[in-house]
Design an enzyme around this catalytic site. Structure first.
Site, PDB file in Angstrom:
ATOM      1  N   THR A 168       1.060  -1.151   0.035  1.00  0.00           N
ATOM      2  CA  THR A 168      -0.014   0.215  -0.081  1.00  0.00           C
ATOM      3  C   THR A 168       0.968   1.275  -0.078  1.00  0.00           C
ATOM      4  O   THR A 168       1.630   1.604   1.005  1.00  0.00           O
ATOM      5  CB  THR A 168      -0.794   0.133   1.423  1.00  0.00           C
ATOM      6  OG1 THR A 168      -1.538  -1.230   1.379  1.00  0.00           O
ATOM      7  CG2 THR A 168      -1.829   1.273   1.349  1.00  0.00           C
ATOM      8  N   LYS A 191      -7.527   1.750  -3.220  1.00  0.00           N
ATOM      9  CA  LYS A 191      -7.142   1.298  -1.726  1.00  0.00           C
ATOM     10  C   LYS A 191      -7.335   2.177  -0.617  1.00  0.00           C
ATOM     11  O   LYS A 191      -8.026   2.014   0.208  1.00  0.00           O
ATOM     12  CB  LYS A 191      -6.088   0.748  -1.729  1.00  0.00           C
ATOM     13  CG  LYS A 191      -5.277   0.418  -0.359  1.00  0.00           C
ATOM     14  CD  LYS A 191      -5.462  -0.924   0.161  1.00  0.00           C
ATOM     15  CE  LYS A 191      -4.958  -0.962   1.748  1.00  0.00           C
ATOM     16  NZ  LYS A 191      -5.377  -2.185   2.344  1.00  0.00           N
ATOM     17  N   LYS A 245      -1.561   5.029   8.577  1.00  0.00           N
ATOM     18  CA  LYS A 245      -0.844   5.028   7.354  1.00  0.00           C
ATOM     19  C   LYS A 245      -1.726   5.409   6.177  1.00  0.00           C
ATOM     20  O   LYS A 245      -1.496   6.424   5.490  1.00  0.00           O
ATOM     21  CB  LYS A 245      -0.099   3.891   7.065  1.00  0.00           C
ATOM     22  CG  LYS A 245       0.742   3.858   5.761  1.00  0.00           C
ATOM     23  CD  LYS A 245       1.237   2.433   5.558  1.00  0.00           C
ATOM     24  CE  LYS A 245       1.599   2.401   4.099  1.00  0.00           C
ATOM     25  NZ  LYS A 245       2.196   1.062   3.623  1.00  0.00           N
TER      26      LYS A 245
HETATM   27  P1  NAD Z   1       6.264  -6.007   7.362  1.00  0.00           P
HETATM   28  O1  NAD Z   1       6.800  -4.950   7.831  1.00  0.00           O
HETATM   29  O2  NAD Z   1       5.627  -7.270   8.157  1.00  0.00           O
HETATM   30  O3  NAD Z   1       6.880  -6.442   6.010  1.00  0.00           O
HETATM   31  C1  NAD Z   1       7.511  -5.677   5.073  1.00  0.00           C
HETATM   32  C2  NAD Z   1       8.976  -6.744   4.807  1.00  0.00           C
HETATM   33  O4  NAD Z   1       9.896  -5.996   3.763  1.00  0.00           O
HETATM   34  C3  NAD Z   1       9.842  -6.788   6.029  1.00  0.00           C
HETATM   35  O5  NAD Z   1       9.964  -8.224   6.173  1.00  0.00           O
HETATM   36  C4  NAD Z   1      11.175  -5.956   5.463  1.00  0.00           C
HETATM   37  O6  NAD Z   1      12.310  -6.753   5.905  1.00  0.00           O
HETATM   38  C5  NAD Z   1      10.982  -6.075   4.068  1.00  0.00           C
HETATM   39  N1  NAD Z   1      11.786  -5.165   3.285  1.00  0.00           N
HETATM   40  C6  NAD Z   1      11.865  -3.649   3.503  1.00  0.00           C
HETATM   41  N2  NAD Z   1      12.813  -3.224   2.632  1.00  0.00           N
HETATM   42  C7  NAD Z   1      12.995  -4.184   1.954  1.00  0.00           C
HETATM   43  C8  NAD Z   1      14.028  -4.163   0.956  1.00  0.00           C
HETATM   44  N3  NAD Z   1      14.676  -3.182   0.127  1.00  0.00           N
HETATM   45  N4  NAD Z   1      14.371  -5.208   0.323  1.00  0.00           N
HETATM   46  C9  NAD Z   1      13.695  -6.553   0.683  1.00  0.00           C
HETATM   47  N5  NAD Z   1      12.928  -6.669   1.755  1.00  0.00           N
HETATM   48  C10 NAD Z   1      12.488  -5.444   2.393  1.00  0.00           C
HETATM   49  O7  NAD Z   1       4.881  -5.467   6.635  1.00  0.00           O
HETATM   50  P2  NAD Z   1       3.560  -6.070   6.014  1.00  0.00           P
HETATM   51  O8  NAD Z   1       2.489  -5.892   7.356  1.00  0.00           O
HETATM   52  O9  NAD Z   1       3.633  -7.188   5.355  1.00  0.00           O
HETATM   53  O10 NAD Z   1       2.998  -4.885   5.012  1.00  0.00           O
HETATM   54  C11 NAD Z   1       3.511  -4.881   3.690  1.00  0.00           C
HETATM   55  C12 NAD Z   1       2.598  -3.950   2.952  1.00  0.00           C
HETATM   56  O11 NAD Z   1       1.297  -4.349   2.973  1.00  0.00           O
HETATM   57  C13 NAD Z   1       2.547  -2.597   3.548  1.00  0.00           C
HETATM   58  O12 NAD Z   1       2.772  -1.754   2.518  1.00  0.00           O
HETATM   59  C14 NAD Z   1       1.243  -2.598   4.237  1.00  0.00           C
HETATM   60  O13 NAD Z   1       0.622  -1.080   4.414  1.00  0.00           O
HETATM   61  C15 NAD Z   1       0.435  -3.362   3.261  1.00  0.00           C
HETATM   62  N6  NAD Z   1      -0.632  -4.090   3.972  1.00  0.00           N
HETATM   63  C16 NAD Z   1      -0.675  -4.753   5.263  1.00  0.00           C
HETATM   64  C17 NAD Z   1      -1.840  -5.037   5.939  1.00  0.00           C
HETATM   65  C18 NAD Z   1      -1.588  -6.052   7.168  1.00  0.00           C
HETATM   66  O14 NAD Z   1      -2.701  -6.145   7.730  1.00  0.00           O
HETATM   67  N7  NAD Z   1      -0.400  -6.152   7.875  1.00  0.00           N
HETATM   68  C19 NAD Z   1      -3.179  -5.227   4.992  1.00  0.00           C
HETATM   69  C20 NAD Z   1      -3.153  -4.581   3.983  1.00  0.00           C
HETATM   70  C21 NAD Z   1      -2.033  -4.113   3.121  1.00  0.00           C
END
Ligand code: NAD
Length: 291
Positions: free
Chosen positions: A93, A168, A243
């Site tokens: 997102t 979204k 966010k």
């Molecule tokens: P998270 O922090 O658990 O996962 C993100 C991952 O990206 C981490 O493991 C981090 O190490 C990795 N990362 C960061 N920079 C990187 C890079 N340069 N190269 C490789 N890996 C890298 O976050 P999440 O909860 O999985 O959310 C991810 C996305 O999904 C966000 O944009 C969030 O807004 C969206 N989202 C989350 C949810 C939820 O319920 N968690 C729901 C809908 C959307």
């Protein structure tokens, strides 16, 4: 079956990549965290140690990263290593402007691209029941659809580049505002001596009905599966709602759209977050609204 590189294997990306494996695809995974890579390997994902290694020989690359800056930096590297025709899908997102820039990077390298953020949270990511909102060309959507179907239940092509992110943040702005409205109504009902169940029975079947009351009621009792029954454990964390509301405000400012209730919702969730509640479910904001 396709060879897929999956970048960002966190709370959402980990289970999404695991579902691609379950669907029979060959999945290479990259994340900055060694622990996360180890967990991914346990789910049949082949860990790699660089973006170049991930993209080599991949038909498609999926990114699931925290913010727009991460996506642009990773896509900047991916397009240098990817061969023309590779499909790039971003499921994070992020802000609409960064999403459009990412599409431009892909087009410059002759890659197909899709912004495809999701709704459904970590539960939906694990169960493979996410909703995908996609933006990009018809060709990119057609090519991505079978992969998205392995991770989700509802796949909507919302329009051209950035349309998925636009859908979204509009959806989540509705959710943030409606949850505050439902919380205010329950807090008022309490002061007026109305039981939670009585207000629920009326509003959930009348003109007040909405997802925030019917499916995710912010008080314990009427909807047993709502986080209110589990000490407001997320669910959907308040920090993530904040966010998304901030992204909606950025987009509204850039587009010249008036969103007074969206702005108010962003301020209330900002205050709630600053009071140390970012890790709790967003429906816990009822406690702050009670005053
Ligand atoms: P998270 O922090 O658990 O996962 C993100 C991952 O990206 C981490 O493991 C981090 O190490 C990795 N990362 C960061 N920079 C990187 C890079 N340069 N190269 C490789 N890996 C890298 O976050 P999440 O909860 O999985 O959310 C991810 C996305 O999904 C966000 O944009 C969030 O807004 C969206 N989202 C989350 C949810 C939820 O319920 N968690 C729901 C809908 C959307």
């Amino acid at each position: 079956m396709a060879t897929i590189a999956f970048i960002g294997l966190g709370n959402m990306g980990g289970p999404m990549a695991a579902n691609l494996v379950k669907a029979g695809h060959s999945v290479k995974g990259f994340d900055l965290s060694a622990d996360i890579l180890k967990t991914a390997a346990g789910n049949g994902i082949s860990p790699v140690t660089s973006l170049d290694e991930a993209v080599a020989g991949a038909d498609a690359v999926v990114t699931m990263l925290p913010k727009g800056a991460h996506v642009l930096s990773v896509w900047g590297a991916l397009v240098k290593a990817a061969t023309a025709g590779t499909l790039l899908i971003d499921c994070s997102t992020i802000d609409v402007e960064s999403a459009r820039k990412a599409h431009e990077l892909a087009a410059g390298a002759g890659c197909l691209s899709l912004d495809a953020p999701v709704s459904g949270g970590t539960g939906g990511a694990s169960a493979g029941t996410l909703t995908f909102m996609a933006g990009g060309s018809d060709a990119a959507f057609a090519s991505a659809k079978p992969l998205l179907e392995a991770m989700g239940r509802k796949i909507v092509h919302c329009g051209g580049d950035g349309a998925g992110q636009a859908a979204k943040i509009c959806n989540n702005m509705i959710l943030g505002i409606s949850m505050i409205g439902v919380c205010e109504a329950f807090a008022l009902g309490e002061k007026l001596g109305l039981s939670h169940q009585a207000l629920f029975d009326v509003a959930s079947t009348s003109s007040g009905q909405c997802w925030s009351i019917n499916t995710y009621c912010p008080v314990p009792g009427p909807v047993p599966t709502s986080p209110a029954n589990n000490d407001y454990k997320p669910g959907f964390a308040a920090a993530l709602m904040l966010k998304d509301l901030k992204l909606a405000q950025e987009a509204a400012l850039a587009a010249g759209a008036a969103t007074p209730l969206g702005a108010e919702a962003a301020q209330l969730f900002d205050l709630f977050d600053k009071q140390g509640n970012g890790g709790r479910d967003f429906s816990a904001i009822i406690e702050m609204l009670r005053g």
